[in-house]
Scaffold this motif. Structure first.
Motif, PDB file in Angstrom:
ATOM      1  N   GLU A  69       1.024  -1.171  -0.085  1.00 50.94           N
ATOM      2  CA  GLU A  69      -0.042  -0.028   0.052  1.00 50.94           C
ATOM      3  C   GLU A  69       0.803   1.273   0.024  1.00 50.94           C
ATOM      4  N   HIS A  70       0.523   2.032  -0.797  1.00 53.60           N
ATOM      5  CA  HIS A  70       1.253   3.531  -1.078  1.00 53.60           C
ATOM      6  C   HIS A  70       2.687   3.176  -1.346  1.00 53.60           C
TER       7      HIS A  70
ATOM      8  N   ASP B 228       2.935   2.099  -4.945  1.00 50.69           N
ATOM      9  CA  ASP B 228       2.893   2.264  -6.360  1.00 50.69           C
ATOM     10  C   ASP B 228       3.718   3.444  -6.795  1.00 50.69           C
TER      11      ASP B 228
ATOM     12  N   ASP C 279      -4.271   1.120  -9.262  1.00 46.26           N
ATOM     13  CA  ASP C 279      -5.800   0.657  -9.444  1.00 46.26           C
ATOM     14  C   ASP C 279      -6.263   0.498 -10.685  1.00 46.26           C
TER      15      ASP C 279
ATOM     16  N   TYR D  60      -3.691  12.453   0.533  1.00 47.45           N
ATOM     17  CA  TYR D  60      -3.075  11.645  -0.305  1.00 47.45           C
ATOM     18  C   TYR D  60      -1.917  12.277  -1.304  1.00 47.45           C
TER      19      TYR D  60
HETATM   20  C1  GLA Z   1      -5.183   4.810  -4.091  1.00 50.33           C
HETATM   21  C2  GLA Z   1      -4.286   5.156  -5.451  1.00 50.33           C
HETATM   22  C3  GLA Z   1      -3.213   4.186  -5.704  1.00 50.33           C
HETATM   23  C4  GLA Z   1      -2.568   3.604  -4.642  1.00 50.33           C
HETATM   24  C5  GLA Z   1      -3.445   3.339  -3.207  1.00 50.33           C
HETATM   25  C6  GLA Z   1      -2.532   3.201  -2.125  1.00 50.33           C
HETATM   26  O1  GLA Z   1      -5.852   3.742  -4.570  1.00 50.33           O
HETATM   27  O2  GLA Z   1      -5.289   5.339  -6.447  1.00 50.33           O
HETATM   28  O3  GLA Z   1      -2.608   4.547  -6.867  1.00 50.33           O
HETATM   29  O4  GLA Z   1      -1.535   4.607  -4.254  1.00 50.33           O
HETATM   30  O5  GLA Z   1      -4.220   4.504  -3.240  1.00 50.33           O
HETATM   31  O6  GLA Z   1      -1.646   2.182  -2.152  1.00 50.33           O
END
Ligand code: GLA
Length: 393
Positions: free
Chosen positions: A34-35, A37, A175, A225
């Protein structure tokens, strides 16, 4: 809502007797990573069976008409192919508009307008990628209707561009990738820097993945974010004063520990720590799953949540409560938040026989503390975005 209902609505809303075509794009969960990418690390998501349906007919002029069964109060939203600029009044319809805009900008020919009815059964703003699903379903609509030769990765990148350039959210590629390239019963290990990927069969023996929606409104999620991303970029630039590295995905834990003193702010150091350790955890998790060690996999999920809670600080009291309740419940081998955080959903890998008990326990603990209840979905891992035939749903 059945396909017949969607067809009925389509015919009434667009006052037509023509038979439209049907498309579907899934939502996604992220198992771990998570976080990572946008930090050039690995992610490990899977597409799920809830998603977005699009019912479409081509027009003979250049008009676009969009209607969402999820936002009936916004009625039909109309625009022309010649003006696809962002318009705040168009609300949710900016997602398909943005996608069409970038297709055209990339040189694909979209000579005619369309009438599109959308219906999504993914909860909105719950961290299950309802927006990527809307983008990618529009992508396959354009590909199939106008017979475009677009490869899937390019379509995925255009979806990300809608988020980054059209809507101003600096999200990574996870995503759209999961939604675009999902495969039934498989998760995808993706290196977000090189875009190399591997499918891994999700064999959980007598366990299932339960999705738990905190139903917490995600206020300011986009700005928080973007702030996390900026903090990571600052931390990277501090490290780069002495170490040549292009992203945190390239940094081992050992190097990070050796050079972390270069990161000036303590907060940014915590953010970077999460990015580096989470990337390593994701690679280990993939190996555990390949070796059939789901207990080991679950332990890494738990560690991921702790890191997101303490170092990345994106979980919040509601998700923590859900996850901690799950950790203390028999039959749960791992639980963590999934997606961006700041509210949204958690996932737990749970023994089938314990699912109902776990739902009851979470509902009880959660409602007592927050005064509203969570919702539950059992995740079915599915294919990526595609045209569907009538009767397929
Ligand atoms: C959201 C973003 C993704 C990713 C996640 C955290 O879903 O769209 O690109 O950064 O948060 O992992």
């Amino acid at each position: 809502m059945s396909q017949e209902d969607l067809l009925q609505n389509f015919k009434e809303i667009f006052k037509t007797d023509n038979n439209p075509r049907f498309f579907f794009a899934p939502g996604r969960i992220n198992l771990i990573g998570e976080h990572t990418d946008y930090n050039g690390g690995h992610v490990f998501p899977a597409a799920i069976s809830c998603g977005t349906y699009a019912v479409v007919q081509q027009r003979s002029d250049q008009k676009l008409q969009f209607y969402s069964m999820n936002f009936p109060e916004q009625r039909k939203i109309e625009c022309e192919l010649a003006d696809l600029s962002y318009n705040a009044d168009h609300g949710w319809a900016n997602f398909p508009k943005g996608m069409i805009h970038y297709f055209i900008e990339s040189g694909f020919s979209i000579p005619y307008g369309m009438d599109i009815l959308f219906y999504g059964d993914i909860p909105n703003s719950a961290g299950l990628s309802s927006s990527a699903s809307l983008e990618m379903v529009t992508g396959v609509v354009l590909e199939e209707l106008f017979k475009l030769e677009i490869n899937r990765l390019h379509m995925i990148q255009l979806g990300q561009k809608v988020e980054n350039n059209y809507l101003g959210i600096n999200s990574g590629i996870m995503d759209q990738f999961a939604v675009g390239k999902g495969k039934k019963d498989f998760a995808i290990l993706l290196n977000c820097h090189t875009l190399e990927f591997n499918y891994a069969p999700l064999e959980l023996t007598d366990h299932e993945i339960l999705i738990i929606n905190s139903n917490k409104q995600r206020t300011l999620a986009a700005s928080k974010y973007n702030e996390r991303r900026a903090q990571c970029e600052q931390a990277l630039s501090d490290i780069r004063t002495e170490l040549q590295v292009s992203n945190f995905g390239e940094l081992t834990i050992k190097d990070f520990e050796q050079y972390k003193h270069l990161i000036k702010s303590e907060i940014n150091r915590k953010r970077a720590k999460h990015a580096v350790y989470e990337n390593e955890r994701t690679l280990l998790a993939f190996q555990e799953l390949e070796q059939g060690n789901i207990q080991g996999f679950g332990k890494l999920m738990n560690e991921s949540h702790v890191s997101l809670r303490d170092d990345y600080e994106v979980t919040g009291a509601e998700l923590d409560k859900i996850v901690e309740t799950a950790w203390n419940h028999p039959g749960v081998i791992g639980a963590r938040m999934t997606g961006a955080g700041f509210g949204g959903c958690a996932i737990a890998i749970v023994k089938q026989t314990q699912i109902e008990n776990l739902k009851e326990k979470i509902t009880e603990n959660y409602t007592k503390e927050f005064g509203f209840s969570p919702s539950f979905y059992e995740a079915e891992i599915s294919d990526g975005a595609k045209e569907i035939l009538r009767g397929d749903v």
